[in-house]
Design a protein around this motif. Sequence first.
Motif, mmCIF file in Angstrom:
data_model
loop_
_atom_site.group_PDB
_atom_site.id
_atom_site.type_symbol
_atom_site.label_atom_id
_atom_site.label_comp_id
_atom_site.label_asym_id
_atom_site.label_seq_id
_atom_site.Cartn_x
_atom_site.Cartn_y
_atom_site.Cartn_z
ATOM 1 N N ILE A 28 5.591 -1.613 -10.847
ATOM 2 C CA ILE A 28 4.155 -1.881 -10.801
ATOM 3 C C ILE A 28 3.520 -0.800 -9.931
ATOM 4 C CG2 ILE A 28 4.258 -4.339 -11.321
ATOM 5 C CD1 ILE A 28 3.620 -3.311 -7.831
ATOM 6 N N TYR A 29 2.216 -0.630 -10.082
ATOM 7 C CA TYR A 29 1.542 0.369 -9.258
ATOM 8 C C TYR A 29 0.383 -0.276 -8.511
ATOM 9 C CZ TYR A 29 -2.430 0.772 -12.550
ATOM 10 O OH TYR A 29 -3.544 0.525 -13.317
ATOM 11 N N ALA A 30 0.073 0.271 -7.358
ATOM 12 C CA ALA A 30 -1.017 -0.240 -6.531
ATOM 13 C C ALA A 30 -2.010 0.890 -6.255
ATOM 14 C CB ALA A 30 -0.475 -0.779 -5.214
ATOM 15 N N VAL A 31 -3.270 0.503 -6.062
ATOM 16 C CA VAL A 31 -4.332 1.473 -5.795
ATOM 17 C C VAL A 31 -4.828 1.254 -4.361
ATOM 18 C CG1 VAL A 31 -6.561 2.384 -6.533
ATOM 19 C CG2 VAL A 31 -4.977 1.416 -8.220
ATOM 20 N N ARG A 32 -4.647 2.256 -3.541
ATOM 21 C CA ARG A 32 -4.956 2.109 -2.114
ATOM 22 C C ARG A 32 -6.432 1.836 -1.859
ATOM 23 N NH1 ARG A 32 -1.375 6.580 -2.378
ATOM 24 N NH2 ARG A 32 0.682 6.104 -1.485
ATOM 25 N N THR A 33 -7.318 2.401 -2.668
ATOM 26 C CA THR A 33 -8.752 2.238 -2.420
ATOM 27 C C THR A 33 -9.266 0.851 -2.776
ATOM 28 O OG1 THR A 33 -9.141 3.231 -4.584
ATOM 29 C CG2 THR A 33 -9.300 4.679 -2.664
ATOM 30 N N THR A 34 -8.554 0.134 -3.648
ATOM 31 C CA THR A 34 -8.995 -1.219 -4.038
ATOM 32 C C THR A 34 -8.126 -2.300 -3.432
ATOM 33 O OG1 THR A 34 -7.619 -1.257 -6.046
ATOM 34 C CG2 THR A 34 -9.851 -0.346 -6.238
ATOM 35 N N GLY A 35 -6.909 -1.938 -3.026
ATOM 36 C CA GLY A 35 -5.996 -2.926 -2.473
ATOM 37 C C GLY A 35 -5.359 -3.803 -3.540
ATOM 38 N N VAL A 52 -2.590 6.248 -5.750
ATOM 39 C CA VAL A 52 -1.622 5.329 -6.342
ATOM 40 C C VAL A 52 -0.308 5.299 -5.569
ATOM 41 C CG1 VAL A 52 -0.197 4.910 -8.396
ATOM 42 C CG2 VAL A 52 -2.597 5.536 -8.643
ATOM 43 N N ALA A 53 0.205 4.089 -5.411
ATOM 44 C CA ALA A 53 1.541 3.891 -4.832
ATOM 45 C C ALA A 53 2.352 3.062 -5.830
ATOM 46 C CB ALA A 53 1.446 3.172 -3.486
ATOM 47 N N TYR A 54 3.657 3.286 -5.884
ATOM 48 C CA TYR A 54 4.516 2.585 -6.843
ATOM 49 C C TYR A 54 5.480 1.651 -6.116
ATOM 50 C CZ TYR A 54 2.844 6.427 -9.722
ATOM 51 O OH TYR A 54 2.036 7.328 -10.375
ATOM 52 N N PHE A 55 5.740 0.500 -6.748
ATOM 53 C CA PHE A 55 6.671 -0.473 -6.187
ATOM 54 C C PHE A 55 7.552 -1.018 -7.306
ATOM 55 C CE2 PHE A 55 2.899 -0.488 -3.520
ATOM 56 C CZ PHE A 55 3.420 -0.389 -2.239
ATOM 57 N N ASP A 56 8.752 -1.434 -6.936
ATOM 58 C CA ASP A 56 9.670 -1.969 -7.941
ATOM 59 C C ASP A 56 9.295 -3.382 -8.377
ATOM 60 O OD1 ASP A 56 11.221 0.335 -8.002
ATOM 61 O OD2 ASP A 56 12.532 -0.365 -6.382
ATOM 62 N N THR A 57 8.745 -4.175 -7.451
ATOM 63 C CA THR A 57 8.421 -5.567 -7.767
ATOM 64 C C THR A 57 7.072 -5.956 -7.167
ATOM 65 O OG1 THR A 57 9.429 -6.500 -5.762
ATOM 66 C CG2 THR A 57 10.876 -6.147 -7.674
ATOM 67 N N PRO A 58 6.455 -7.019 -7.687
ATOM 68 C CA PRO A 58 5.219 -7.522 -7.080
ATOM 69 C C PRO A 58 5.409 -7.913 -5.617
ATOM 70 C CG PRO A 58 5.460 -8.418 -9.281
ATOM 71 C CD PRO A 58 6.755 -7.712 -8.960
ATOM 72 N N ASP A 60 7.273 -6.538 -3.406
ATOM 73 C CA ASP A 60 7.218 -5.329 -2.572
ATOM 74 C C ASP A 60 5.770 -4.899 -2.340
ATOM 75 O OD1 ASP A 60 9.983 -5.216 -2.499
ATOM 76 O OD2 ASP A 60 10.128 -3.855 -4.216
ATOM 77 N N ALA A 61 4.947 -4.980 -3.387
ATOM 78 C CA ALA A 61 3.540 -4.586 -3.252
ATOM 79 C C ALA A 61 2.799 -5.530 -2.321
ATOM 80 C CB ALA A 61 2.884 -4.578 -4.633
ATOM 81 N N GLU A 62 3.076 -6.817 -2.433
ATOM 82 C CA GLU A 62 2.391 -7.784 -1.564
ATOM 83 C C GLU A 62 2.843 -7.647 -0.118
ATOM 84 O OE1 GLU A 62 2.382 -11.742 -3.142
ATOM 85 O OE2 GLU A 62 1.755 -11.060 -5.143
ATOM 86 N N ALA A 63 4.093 -7.290 0.067
ATOM 87 C CA ALA A 63 4.580 -7.062 1.436
ATOM 88 C C ALA A 63 3.872 -5.872 2.069
ATOM 89 C CB ALA A 63 6.089 -6.832 1.418
ATOM 90 N N ALA A 64 3.400 -4.944 1.225
ATOM 91 C CA ALA A 64 2.673 -3.769 1.721
ATOM 92 C C ALA A 64 1.177 -4.034 1.851
ATOM 93 C CB ALA A 64 2.914 -2.585 0.782
ATOM 94 N N GLY A 65 0.757 -5.265 1.568
ATOM 95 C CA GLY A 65 -0.638 -5.638 1.764
ATOM 96 C C GLY A 65 -1.521 -5.611 0.532
ATOM 97 N N PHE A 66 -0.962 -5.419 -0.652
ATOM 98 C CA PHE A 66 -1.760 -5.390 -1.882
ATOM 99 C C PHE A 66 -1.817 -6.778 -2.528
ATOM 100 C CE2 PHE A 66 -0.224 -1.052 -1.303
ATOM 101 C CZ PHE A 66 -1.396 -0.317 -1.474
ATOM 102 N N ARG A 67 -2.882 -7.016 -3.300
ATOM 103 C CA ARG A 67 -3.043 -8.294 -4.005
ATOM 104 C C ARG A 67 -3.004 -8.061 -5.517
ATOM 105 N NH1 ARG A 67 -7.991 -6.600 -2.282
ATOM 106 N NH2 ARG A 67 -9.725 -6.668 -3.790
ATOM 107 N N PRO A 68 -2.596 -9.072 -6.290
ATOM 108 C CA PRO A 68 -2.431 -8.881 -7.736
ATOM 109 C C PRO A 68 -3.749 -8.743 -8.485
ATOM 110 C CG PRO A 68 -2.043 -11.161 -7.157
ATOM 111 C CD PRO A 68 -2.161 -10.413 -5.858
ATOM 112 N N CYS A 69 -3.716 -7.938 -9.519
ATOM 113 C CA CYS A 69 -4.867 -7.763 -10.409
ATOM 114 C C CYS A 69 -5.108 -9.052 -11.190
ATOM 115 C CB CYS A 69 -4.570 -6.610 -11.374
ATOM 116 S SG CYS A 69 -5.789 -6.391 -12.685
ATOM 117 N N LYS A 70 -6.372 -9.474 -11.305
ATOM 118 C CA LYS A 70 -6.692 -10.687 -12.048
ATOM 119 C C LYS A 70 -6.733 -10.439 -13.556
ATOM 120 C CE LYS A 70 -9.330 -12.876 -8.311
ATOM 121 N NZ LYS A 70 -10.650 -13.448 -7.916
#
Length: 259
Positions: A28-35, A52-58, A60-70
């Motif tokens: 999965i990928y995360a966008v730093r400007t939107t979180g 953009v930052a890349y993670f193997d699992t959701p 991992d992304a949530e542990a880095a402070g990102f929230r899931p896309c609706k």
Amino acid sequence: MTRKDVATDDGRWRAVIGNDTAADGRFIYAVRTTGIYCRPSCRSRPPRRGNVAYFDTPADAEAAGFRPCKRCRPAGGADPASGALVAACRVLEQAEREPALEELAGRVGLTPARLRRLFQARLGITPKGYAKALKARRLAQRLKAGAMVTEALYEAGYGAPSRAYEAVAQRLGMTPTVYAGGGQGESIRYAVVPCALGRLLVAVTERGLCAVALGAGDAEVAACLRARFPKAVLTEDRAGLAAMVRAVAARATVPRAGP
């Protein structure tokens, strides 16, 4: 897309900007400007690569402070694209008449172009091709059950038998009458090779592909072919069918993990 294709940041970026459904579940990928983090196939506005930052699992992304896309719901629940694809397949399987692409897409909440791309990316076939394969399978089942050819053609969803007969013969690898008769007088070449799901048998006539079977061993799949066509002449031809077997085996892959 192979696993190697998304093993690097360059490969993952290509999947993101291409909205590649084949990459879903692999990262999965995360966008730093939107979180926010998303599936690779998410249709939201393309981000800047530097954000953009890349993670193997959701997780991992949530542990880095990102929230899931609706929109694409990468954290869990059904993958919207997969749900739409399954729904479209069910519509085609249950329909008495084949719906137009626009009608089918409308029923599952996608545009016609998006639905066509989804079929080709996930199944390697268009919606129309899937519908034709369903009709051929229904016809084969009715012929094996002992139905008369004309009756079986109508029950399987074909129009006038006189117009459908030759097209059906191409899909069965022989005429419906010969198919119903267990391959009487037909010459069938076959090959058995290993694949990701076990042993794969591919069989052809002069008209084209007539059988594909999967099993645990060579004897099992060969017995399947003999049971289907007990009156045909069967000849093993691994060398002659090498190219076709490779093409079929390429589709017989173990389903990937993930949504």
